[in-house]
Design an enzyme around this catalytic site. Sequence first.
Site, mmCIF file in Angstrom:
data_model
loop_
_atom_site.group_PDB
_atom_site.id
_atom_site.type_symbol
_atom_site.label_atom_id
_atom_site.label_comp_id
_atom_site.label_asym_id
_atom_site.label_seq_id
_atom_site.Cartn_x
_atom_site.Cartn_y
_atom_site.Cartn_z
ATOM 1 N N ASP A 52 0.818 -1.205 0.000
ATOM 2 C CA ASP A 52 0.000 0.000 0.000
ATOM 3 C C ASP A 52 0.856 1.261 0.000
ATOM 4 O O ASP A 52 2.081 1.209 0.105
ATOM 5 C CB ASP A 52 -0.916 0.007 1.225
ATOM 6 C CG ASP A 52 -1.979 -1.081 1.165
ATOM 7 O OD1 ASP A 52 -2.348 -1.484 0.048
ATOM 8 O OD2 ASP A 52 -2.431 -1.527 2.243
ATOM 9 N N TYR A 111 6.415 -10.153 6.493
ATOM 10 C CA TYR A 111 6.378 -8.716 6.741
ATOM 11 C C TYR A 111 6.920 -8.415 8.138
ATOM 12 O O TYR A 111 6.849 -9.245 9.040
ATOM 13 C CB TYR A 111 4.945 -8.196 6.679
ATOM 14 C CG TYR A 111 4.405 -7.970 5.289
ATOM 15 C CD1 TYR A 111 4.511 -6.716 4.661
ATOM 16 C CD2 TYR A 111 3.762 -8.986 4.597
ATOM 17 C CE1 TYR A 111 4.001 -6.498 3.397
ATOM 18 C CE2 TYR A 111 3.240 -8.782 3.321
ATOM 19 C CZ TYR A 111 3.368 -7.536 2.731
ATOM 20 O OH TYR A 111 2.865 -7.330 1.476
#
Length: 244
Positions: A52, A111
């Site tokens: 994002d 992540y």
Amino acid sequence: MSRYFVTLSYDGTRYHGWQIQPNSDSVQARLQEALSTLLRAPISITGAGRTDTGVHARMMVAHFDWEGEAIDGLQLTYKLNRLLPYDIAVSKLEAVREDKHARFSATSRMYRYNIHTVKDPFLRAYSCEIHYPLDFAKMNEAARILMTYEDFGAFCKSGADVKTTLCKVTYAAWVQTSANAWYFEIRANRFLRNMVRAVVGTMIEVGRDRLSLEDFRKVIEGKCRGEAGESMPGNALFLEDIVY
């Protein structure tokens, strides 16, 4: 037709995410433009996933197909790094099997989300500053709970176009790196849009004693985004690794 994998890293601060956007700059657009310029032909690339706005990647993988002569990966890597902006770097370009796919052939992704608990001007760009005490032992209990579920609809961005909210989380933990800095690491076969930042935001509520571990389970089981915690800022999130 030959297929090539491009392995790259980027600082996402200046970009509206990985994916090409109609009126915004993106990492995919910059890489695709650079490849098309150097190969003197329209190139379309497919990434391993989407990050994002403002999110970074220490490792991203993309593939493209090429009908011309064999590409010298080392030479094209050098030329790409000369042409790409300072915040995007290609580390490797290599030929792969025609059926190997940057997104669908990946078996896991990892992540990290960084936080710090004391004001530090040198961390603010890539870490989220937290101003209240957190119970990290309890947050690690919540992290272990994640590995006992497979449906993470509660952490999927509202309105996201996904066919399934099932993910297999194989690792999740909070790790301390200094007296005032921690990161949350999570590995899964796939991630939903906004999932990691929503998971972190919900675990922060656990760490503040605003949400019990049983409540945390109920949030997951309820599959309602509105019941989970807030989405944390994107600047502290890094896509760290992709395994094929």
